[in-house]
Write a protein that holds these residues in place. Structure first.
Motif, mmCIF file in Angstrom:
data_model
loop_
_atom_site.group_PDB
_atom_site.id
_atom_site.type_symbol
_atom_site.label_atom_id
_atom_site.label_comp_id
_atom_site.label_asym_id
_atom_site.label_seq_id
_atom_site.Cartn_x
_atom_site.Cartn_y
_atom_site.Cartn_z
ATOM 1 N N ASN A 3 0.868 -1.171 0.000
ATOM 2 C CA ASN A 3 0.000 0.000 0.000
ATOM 3 C C ASN A 3 0.904 1.221 0.000
ATOM 4 O O ASN A 3 1.625 1.466 0.965
ATOM 5 N N ARG A 26 -1.388 -1.277 -4.431
ATOM 6 C CA ARG A 26 -2.488 -0.332 -4.237
ATOM 7 C C ARG A 26 -1.845 1.024 -3.968
ATOM 8 O O ARG A 26 -1.063 1.162 -3.026
ATOM 9 N N ARG A 64 -6.748 -0.123 -8.232
ATOM 10 C CA ARG A 64 -5.400 -0.080 -7.651
ATOM 11 C C ARG A 64 -4.851 1.334 -7.520
ATOM 12 O O ARG A 64 -3.837 1.546 -6.869
#
Length: 192
Positions: A3, A26, A64
């Motif tokens: 992330n 992401r 994403r």
């Protein structure tokens, strides 16, 4: 999958964010320019780079890649708290030729004041030697309570007009940090 938060959606930040998303991460992009963020949400590119519009669209549709003006939303989303945050803000040259680091300072302060968990902060903006230590000092001094973090320097070597291609096919990736584990984690992002 990591992330990742990218602060700044200019010639460095947006191609990098879209490419990292295309690698399967992401990615949340943060920018203080609300009109630019709203444009990106609507599919309007703030810059032109060959392949960037399609790359951005594909990864936005896939979920994403997303855009916000909120540091808290980007860094502390309970479902996807940030592992890493890239500072990709402008550092325009002043009249004396020195880099203007006010936007780097603002980003470091916002990260320090907002992050509620450990993370890796990566300097991607064009900055002078020693900026990693300077960013560390800013974050340490601005945190409401001590939270572990590491700073990694990762200078960019992207050419305008070839940023997406240069990012996806780098001829070199340079990393520097006092924390070898943090540098290794950033290096892993580039393996695809």
């Amino acid at each position: 999958m990591k992330n990742i938060v990218v602060i700044g959606v200019g010639y460095v930040g947006l191609p990098m964010a879209a490419s990292f998303a295309d690698f399967g991460n992401r990615v949340t992009c943060v920018d203080i320019n609300a009109a630019r963020i709203e444009g990106l949400k609507a599919g309007v590119m703030p810059i032109y780079e060959p392949g960037l519009e399609e790359l951005t669209r594909r990864n936005t549709v896939a979920g994403r890649l997303r855009f916000t003006t909120s540091y808290a939303e980007a860094l502390n989303d309970p479902a996807t708290p940030a592992d890493m945050v890239f500072i990709c803000v402008g550092t325009p040259s002043g009249v004396d030729g020195e880099a203007d680091l006010r936007y780097v300072r603002a980003a470091a302060e916002a990260i320090a004041e907002t992050a509620d968990h450990p993370l890796i902060i990566i300097n991607k903006s064009t900055v002078p030697v020693g900026t990693g230590d300077w960013v560390s000092d800013i974050v340490r001094g601005k945190q409401p309570r001590p939270i572990p973090f590491a700073v990694v320097s990762n200078p960019e070597f992207l050419r305008e007009g070839a940023a997406v291609s240069d990012f996806i096919n780098p001829d070199r990736v340079v990393l520097g940090s006092l924390d070898p584990d943090a540098a290794q984690q950033v290096a892993q992002l580039y393996l695809p």
